[in-house]
Every structure is written in structure tokens, then in C-alpha cells.
Design a protein around this motif. Sequence first.
Motif, PDB file in Angstrom:
ATOM      1  N   UNK A   1       0.843  -1.220   0.072  1.00 50.44           N
ATOM      2  CA  UNK A   1       0.000  -0.044   0.059  1.00 50.44           C
ATOM      3  C   UNK A   1       0.928   1.104  -0.107  1.00 50.44           C
ATOM      4  N   UNK A   2       1.972   1.079   0.521  1.00 46.47           N
ATOM      5  CA  UNK A   2       2.907   2.517   0.633  1.00 46.47           C
ATOM      6  C   UNK A   2       3.497   2.726  -0.748  1.00 46.47           C
TER       7      UNK A   2
ATOM      8  N   UNK B   1       0.435   4.135  -2.831  1.00 48.38           N
ATOM      9  CA  UNK B   1       0.387   5.443  -2.649  1.00 48.38           C
ATOM     10  C   UNK B   1       1.152   6.381  -2.850  1.00 48.38           C
ATOM     11  N   UNK B   2       2.342   6.021  -2.885  1.00 46.00           N
ATOM     12  CA  UNK B   2       3.499   6.695  -3.401  1.00 46.00           C
ATOM     13  C   UNK B   2       3.302   6.951  -4.628  1.00 46.00           C
TER      14      UNK B   2
ATOM     15  N   UNK C   1       0.371   6.471  -6.543  1.00 45.32           N
ATOM     16  CA  UNK C   1      -0.999   7.142  -6.604  1.00 45.32           C
ATOM     17  C   UNK C   1      -1.318   8.172  -6.206  1.00 45.32           C
ATOM     18  N   UNK C   2      -0.691   8.607  -5.296  1.00 42.11           N
ATOM     19  CA  UNK C   2      -0.900  10.048  -4.422  1.00 42.11           C
ATOM     20  C   UNK C   2       0.256  11.093  -4.505  1.00 42.11           C
ATOM     21  N   UNK C   3       1.464  10.258  -4.636  1.00 44.93           N
ATOM     22  CA  UNK C   3       2.680  11.064  -4.729  1.00 44.93           C
ATOM     23  C   UNK C   3       3.214  11.501  -6.249  1.00 44.93           C
TER      24      UNK C   3
ATOM     25  N   UNK D   1      -0.910  12.243  -9.563  1.00 44.24           N
ATOM     26  CA  UNK D   1      -1.776  13.310  -9.430  1.00 44.24           C
ATOM     27  C   UNK D   1      -1.046  14.881 -10.048  1.00 44.24           C
TER      28      UNK D   1
ATOM     29  N   UNK E   1       9.628  11.309  -7.225  1.00 41.92           N
ATOM     30  CA  UNK E   1       9.039   9.982  -6.779  1.00 41.92           C
ATOM     31  C   UNK E   1       9.748   8.609  -6.975  1.00 41.92           C
TER      32      UNK E   1
ATOM     33  N   UNK F   1      12.574   8.033  -4.624  1.00 38.30           N
ATOM     34  CA  UNK F   1      12.405   7.493  -3.488  1.00 38.30           C
ATOM     35  C   UNK F   1      11.925   5.958  -3.755  1.00 38.30           C
TER      36      UNK F   1
ATOM     37  N   UNK G   1      13.470   2.307  -2.263  1.00 37.28           N
ATOM     38  CA  UNK G   1      12.321   1.612  -1.151  1.00 37.28           C
ATOM     39  C   UNK G   1      12.329  -0.010  -1.525  1.00 37.28           C
TER      40      UNK G   1
ATOM     41  N   UNK H   1      12.209   7.694   2.331  1.00 34.50           N
ATOM     42  CA  UNK H   1      12.748   8.194   1.030  1.00 34.50           C
ATOM     43  C   UNK H   1      12.121   9.301   0.114  1.00 34.50           C
ATOM     44  N   UNK H   2      10.888   9.200   0.674  1.00 34.24           N
ATOM     45  CA  UNK H   2       9.612  10.162  -0.032  1.00 34.24           C
ATOM     46  C   UNK H   2      10.026  11.771   0.645  1.00 34.24           C
TER      47      UNK H   2
ATOM     48  N   UNK I   1       3.312   7.204   3.837  1.00 29.92           N
ATOM     49  CA  UNK I   1       2.136   7.347   3.218  1.00 29.92           C
ATOM     50  C   UNK I   1       0.973   7.138   4.398  1.00 29.92           C
TER      51      UNK I   1
ATOM     52  N   UNK J   1      -1.552   4.326   4.017  1.00 33.70           N
ATOM     53  CA  UNK J   1      -1.228   2.973   4.089  1.00 33.70           C
ATOM     54  C   UNK J   1      -0.924   2.579   5.742  1.00 33.70           C
TER      55      UNK J   1
END
Lengths: 217, 217
Positions: free
Chosen positions: A101-102, A105-106, A108-110, A113, A139, A142, A146, B56-57, B72, B75
Motif C-alpha cells: 500500500x505504501x 500510494x507513493x 497514486x498520491x505522490x 496526480x 518519486x 524514492x 524503497x 525516502x519520499x 504514506x 497505508x
Amino acid sequence: MTTSGKPVLYSYFRSSCSWRVRIALALKGVDYEIIPINLTKDGGQQFSEEFQTLNPMKQVPALKIDGIIIGQSLAIIEYLEETRPTPRLLPQDPKKRASVRMISDLIAAGIQPLQNLSVLKQVGEQNQLAWAQKAITSGFNALEQILQSTAGKYCVGDEVSMADLCLVPQVANAERFKVDLTPYATISHINKTLLALEAFQVSHPCRQPDTPVELRA
Amino acid sequence: MTTSGKPVLYSYFRSSCSWRVRIALALKGVDYEIIPINLTKDGGQQFSEEFQTLNPMKQVPALKIDGIIIGQSLAIIEYLEETRPTPRLLPQDPKKRASVRMISDLIAAGIQPLQNLSVLKQVGEQNQLAWAQKAITSGFNALEQILQSTAGKYCVGDEVSMADLCLVPQVANAERFKVDLTPYATISHINKTLLALEAFQVSHPCRQPDTPVELRA
């Protein structure tokens, strides 16, 4: 609209968020219909009154399924996961689920958009490319880091997960915006492995009902 | 860093994403420590090498818990939900869960990223306010419409959910950017109801260890 009981996906061939959902539907073997929403034609078909009623966010994807309409790609994928659990797109272990999920979201949200069509319009034609490249590289810097600790064959371990459904469409966007992918060896390698899978191929932007002839493959 | 076994939240008092997680921790009664990361001091403490290793973000929040670090906000909240299920922040019914996640993502991917600090810096001081207002009003127009069919006392029915944890901090941002909230009667009403709850109060930006004296309440 459709009168059958099949799920209906409102989709645009090039939309990376639509592609995420198309992969999920393909992996889970869900038979569905596509209603294409052309984001650039007629000033954007997502702005039509009819579509706004379906998805007030005026964005694709939206999925009509089981009598409801869901917007937001990750919410759709989580719903599919809960109602059609096989094959799983989230690992069993809560800590690995958190990684999936992280990463999702990184992206999809980071990332996404900040480089989507409506934002780039606001930024203006001259600055679009640099703006999109900055969002994606920051992004990806990062994400590459990860993935060093989460990846196996795919983003998290050796099973395809929701994170992979976000990765591949985002890499396609990166390529479209001419981002140099050389620094992202892990991202590139996983992307390549995933693109060999059938679910990623049948859902690909170059094979959609609304793909323009010149972009078909 | 800390040596105790307590979860550690890397948080900034004003960060709406940090606030989401603070509400979740408060509702679930998780005892935790805060390490403040000042997003504006020293050119941004999130850019320190030490913090980058953790996330890292280079963003807050990040939560150190059960031997892992999660970035996130959504998450993190989903992980808390899976490992500390009481009280639930996602309804039992998959369709209602889909509504909760759709609203959460609408805010977390559709609004917040477009008005966060790093984007506003890129937009330039002159255009910041109009840019942020546009992102918020266009999201709130959709949200107000969606809530007509999902809301009870709260965003989805009569139980506090993850969607509410996203709503209240986003409304605070709207107020900070001087968005006229008059057209958003449902949003405003739910926001007010939620702000009366203790978990929303103890987690409020005006009551954090790193809240500047002049902003304390």
C-alpha cells in the motif's frame, strides 16, 4: 450504457489509473465491458453531464459493479480484492500489505496526480515537460530506494501485487515524458518482468478499444 | 530517535497527512511518541540525510511500529486497522468500505497532493493561493455531491471511518487557503460534528508538541 449484468469500466486507453484497474480485472479474470471516455475529445468527455453523474470527480476510471459505482483506482482494486480474492493482489502478512500500500500510494498520491492532464494544462505548455519530469524523477528516486528492501521478482516479494499494478502504468508515463530511466535499474527490471505477463499485455494502452489506429500494437 | 518500544510518529503539526494518522492513533488508543519534523526550518528537516533514510519520499508522516517503518498516511491507517482493529475505521460491508476508500483517495490523491508545500513552492508565491483554492474547490465540488449519497452523521453512515480522518484535515487546509465553504453544507456540517470528538481534538494542529506558541489553543 449497458443492459447486461457485466461490470462496466469507464476507461481511457492512455489513462495510467484506468490501466491499473484493467490489469486487476484481467488478473482476477473478471469479464467486463469498457465504455471509453475520451479525455481530450469534445473538450473532454469526462466533463459531460452524464459522466459527472457517474463520477463527480470527472475522472477515469470508474467501475460499475455489483450495483454500485466506484471511482478512484485504488479503491476499485481494494474492492475487487475483497469481493474477488483470487488471485490475491495483497499479501497475507500485514507488514507486507503495508509495503504494497505504501508503494501504491507513493505512485497514486505522490507522483501521478502531479503529472496528470488537468494539472499539466494549468502549468502551461512551455513548462509541462519539465514539471512532469520533476514529479516523476523525485518519486522514482524514492521508489528505487524503497524497492531495494521490498522487491523480489516484483515490487514486494515474488507475487504480483497492487504495487505492480501502479508501477507499470507509471513507468509508461515516465517514458512518454522522456524521463531518463537509467538511474532506476530496479524499477526498470521489475517493469520489464511484469510487461511479459499476459494481464499486463491485454490491458495495455496500445490494445484498447479506444486506442487510435496509429498507436495500436 | 527513541529506545522505548512505543510506536514513533514522525509528524509536523500543520501537515494534514500527519493529522490523519494522529486521529487514527488517538481513536485506536495507541500510545506513541512524536518526533517533530519541521518542514520549513533549516530548509526543511525532511530533507536531512537521517530522515531520508527513514522515508525516502522526504515527507511526513512516517510511522515506526512493530519493527517496520511505514510512509504514506493511508497505508499507515490501513496497517493500524489490520493490526489494531478496534474501533474499526472501515465498515464491515465491502460496498461501504469502497465508499470510504473512494472518499479517502479523492482527498489523499485528488486534492491534497496538489496543494502541498512542495507543489506550492514550484507554483510560485504569486499564484499559490489561486492554485490551492482551485484544487480544493474542484475536489470539494465532487465530494459534496458524493456525500449526498454516502453520509449519515459522518462521511459514510453513522460511524467514524478513514474518510473522516481525511476530511477534517482537508477542511482545515481549505480554511487556511481562504476557500469559501458556503457551497459545502454537508462537508461543513460533518466537519463540525467530527471536531467535537476527543480524538480529533487531541490530534489537532493547535495542540501538538511542535505547535508554535502563537498558534496554540
